[in-house]
Design a protein around this motif. Structure first.
Motif, PDB file in Angstrom:
ATOM      1  N   VAL A 128      -2.873  -0.351  -6.881  1.00  0.00           N
ATOM      2  CA  VAL A 128      -1.920   0.449  -6.103  1.00  0.00           C
ATOM      3  C   VAL A 128      -0.917   1.135  -7.024  1.00  0.00           C
ATOM      4  CG1 VAL A 128       0.024   0.284  -4.500  1.00  0.00           C
ATOM      5  CG2 VAL A 128      -2.145  -0.771  -3.919  1.00  0.00           C
TER       6      VAL A 128
ATOM      7  N   LEU B 137       0.817  -1.213   0.000  1.00  0.00           N
ATOM      8  CA  LEU B 137       0.000   0.000   0.000  1.00  0.00           C
ATOM      9  C   LEU B 137       0.851   1.265   0.000  1.00  0.00           C
ATOM     10  CD1 LEU B 137      -2.848   1.181   0.157  1.00  0.00           C
ATOM     11  CD2 LEU B 137      -2.656   1.094   2.640  1.00  0.00           C
TER      12      LEU B 137
ATOM     13  N   GLY C  93      -9.732   0.457  -1.495  1.00  0.00           N
ATOM     14  CA  GLY C  93      -8.859   0.675  -2.649  1.00  0.00           C
ATOM     15  C   GLY C  93      -9.637   0.841  -3.936  1.00  0.00           C
TER      16      GLY C  93
ATOM     17  N   SER D  53       3.247   2.151  -3.982  1.00  0.00           N
ATOM     18  CA  SER D  53       2.647   3.389  -4.488  1.00  0.00           C
ATOM     19  C   SER D  53       3.656   4.538  -4.457  1.00  0.00           C
ATOM     20  CB  SER D  53       1.416   3.755  -3.647  1.00  0.00           C
ATOM     21  OG  SER D  53       1.764   3.954  -2.284  1.00  0.00           O
TER      22      SER D  53
END
Length: 561
Positions: A320, A97, A227, A101
């Motif tokens: 992501v 996460l 998400g 990213s």
């Protein structure tokens, strides 16, 4: 960083004392800091709500944890779908996460090899390991490696490898959680890391695998839903067109279209190959992931759990990377998310916080609060699994099986596991403070490289090669472990970045290309040259092991070893 350390409470440790410290300490000391962006009441309320919910799960699980089987494997009663979600919750970590990213935000295209590399190892687990692990193991990976080899030496070796990988991987989670709380509450990183450590210890000590599994299941569900919603809000800025997003990224970034081309982070082919090997095979050596196959009812459910987990993880990795690239446009041009409002300067909260700022940009305080709570849930779920894997290596493999030859009192074994959890939590806090500035996805890749070099060669050869002997496995596993750790310490990532030396002794950041083949080679050569008295017995035991691995026949008897 503030030099002083919060005063610790001396006396009998009580779970609710730790609980109140963990929940209310941030509110008591919260104040805007250089690394944060002030208090966000919505985010804080969601954060505290999640902490309360997960602590409630821990209380519920504690009342149902009555045996070693409950503590280590949730009684082996999860379905394939439940375990698939739990595996996804265990695997979709801070590296996924926050780290990937942020790599996409800073390095563009080069985030994709990280995402794909962390994903492609799952077919290996599905086709080579999942069913065999469930049919051969009881609580830990050492149960499998020691099936026909010398139990004492193999358990010591496996425990060393597992604890090393656990500590490397735990650095990632603690750093990510510390930076997240620092951003959310505006408090010093030191306090944030202590909060993470306290909560981790409470979850594992009092809830075991039952609490860990359900925290992971809930967290995975929220992360997938959150998400997806965040992706939709993000793509709205580009009229839901992926090509439009890429064109805008190229037009916005100072490097232009070069941000969409490979080689900015992985230009050296040796580093690229070494990274790829570590990520592909490292997953098959992660103890907290492999433990999850002992929580299902049978081998069929073990296969199903990998199938579900693969779908969940692959989908999430793709979104992501997409959101990380979109952050270049949405976050990178907004001075609100930078120190002193300078878009050419540092991100508030540190380099791993790009996706949290994106949540604020596309969904305001509500989305930031939700994603912050889910991100923190992500990290707590993973560190709980890691702590449990490390504690089980100490209490089950070393204490119960090595010191007491499988005759340890079950209650005392669980007590030793809880003490080990507390010690692991303290070590994790220290390492989290030491590695504060490192990218979490990058550090995860190092942990994967160590796992691929130490645990994976011994595990796969023990299952698949009749010729493996105890002496070969011992020397091969130790060679891979020692060489991998030494190369990591001597690499630019640690020798220069963390330890501050001018030039690294080992020029590459990732060890797997050198340490993993060495481990296999040493296992093979030493096993071939082995003339010890136990060789014939160990090789004869392979046929019985093979039948049980394929069919599950003999599981009840094997549970006693």
């Amino acid at each position: 960083m503030t030099a002083h350390i919060p005063r610790m409470v001396v006396g009998t440790f009580r779970p609710w004392t730790a609980l109140s410290l963990a929940v209310f300490a941030p509110v008591a000391v919260a104040a805007p800091s250089a690394g944060g962006q002030g208090l966000n009441s919505t985010a804080i309320l969601m954060f505290l709500l999640f902490v309360c919910i997960t602590l409630g799960i821990t209380w519920w699980a504690a009342s149902r944890t009555r045996s070693a089987s409950d503590f280590y494997t949730a009684g082996g009663g999860l379905t394939g779908f439940q375990n698939g979600l739990a595996i996804a919750g265990d695997y979709m970590s801070a590296a996924t996460l926050l780290g990937i990213s942020s790599i996409a935000y800073f390095r563009g295209y080069d985030a994709l090899p990280f995402a794909v590399g962390f994903f492609v190892g799952w077919p290996i687990v599905l086709f080579l390991l999942a069913e065999r692990l469930r049919n051969l193991g009881r609580f830990t990976v050492a149960d499998i490696v020691s099936y026909r080899l010398d139990a004492t030496r193999m358990r010591i070796l496996t425990a060393l490898g597992s604890l090393t990988v656990v500590l490397f991987y735990m650095i990632v989670q603690v750093v990510g959680a510390g930076q997240l709380i620092q951003l959310l509450f505006g408090i010093d990183y030191l306090y944030a890391v202590f909060i993470v450590g306290i909560l981790m210890v409470v979850y594992v000590m009092f809830g075991g695998m039952i609490a860990t599994s359900w925290v992971q299941i809930i967290k995975a569900t929220l992360l997938l839903l959150g998400g997806t919603l965040m992706l939709l809000l993000t793509m709205r800025h580009f009229d839901f067109s992926f090509s439009t997003m890429l064109q805008t990224v190229a037009a916005t970034h100072k490097d232009g279209a070069a941000i969409l081309q490979p080689g900015r982070m992985l230009s050296d082919p040796v580093s690229t190959i070494s990274l790829s090997l570590g990520m592909m095979f490292g997953i098959a050596g992660l103890p907290h992931i492999l433990m999850r196959f002992f929580t299902v009812t049978n081998a069929k459910e073990a296969r199903r759990s990998v199938f579900y987990a693969t779908g969940f993880i692959g989908y999430f990795f793709l979104i992501v990377v997409t959101m990380g690239m979109a952050s270049i446009v949405i976050v990178g041009t907004d001075g609100r998310f930078f120190v002193d409002g300078d878009t050419g300067g540092a991100l508030l909260g540190g380099g791993n916080m790009a996706i949290m700022h994106l949540a604020n940009a596309v969904g305001g305080s509500l989305m930031l609060g939700f994603m912050s709570a889910v991100a923190f849930a992500t990290i707590l779920a993973v560190v709980s699994g890691l702590a449990l894997a490390g504690a089980s290596a100490i209490s089950h493999d070393l204490y119960a099986m090595v010191l007491h030859k499988g005759k340890a009192n079950e209650e005392r074994e669980i007590r030793i596991s809880k003490i080990a959890t507390l010690c692991i939590g303290l070590v994790a806090i220290v390492l989290g403070l030491l590695f504060e500035k490192i990218n979490v996805a990058f550090m995860t890749a190092l942990a994967f490289g160590v796992a691929a070099s130490s645990n994976f060669p011994v595990l796969i050869l023990a299952i698949a090669w009749k010729g493996l002997t105890t002496r070969g496995a011992l020397w091969g596993g130790l060679s891979g472990l020692v060489v991998a750790v030494v190369l990591v310490v001597l690499s630019p990532a640690v020798w220069q970045t963390v330890l501050g030396h001018e030039k690294a002794i080992f020029p590459y950041d990732h060890p797997a290309l050198f340490s993993m083949p060495l481990a296999f080679l040493v296992c093979y050569v030493v096993s071939r040259l082995d003339r010890s008295a136990s060789v014939q017995r160990e090789r004869e035991g392979f046929d019985r092991q093979f039948i049980q691995a394929q069919t599950g026949l003999g599981i009840a008897a094997a549970a006693k070893h």
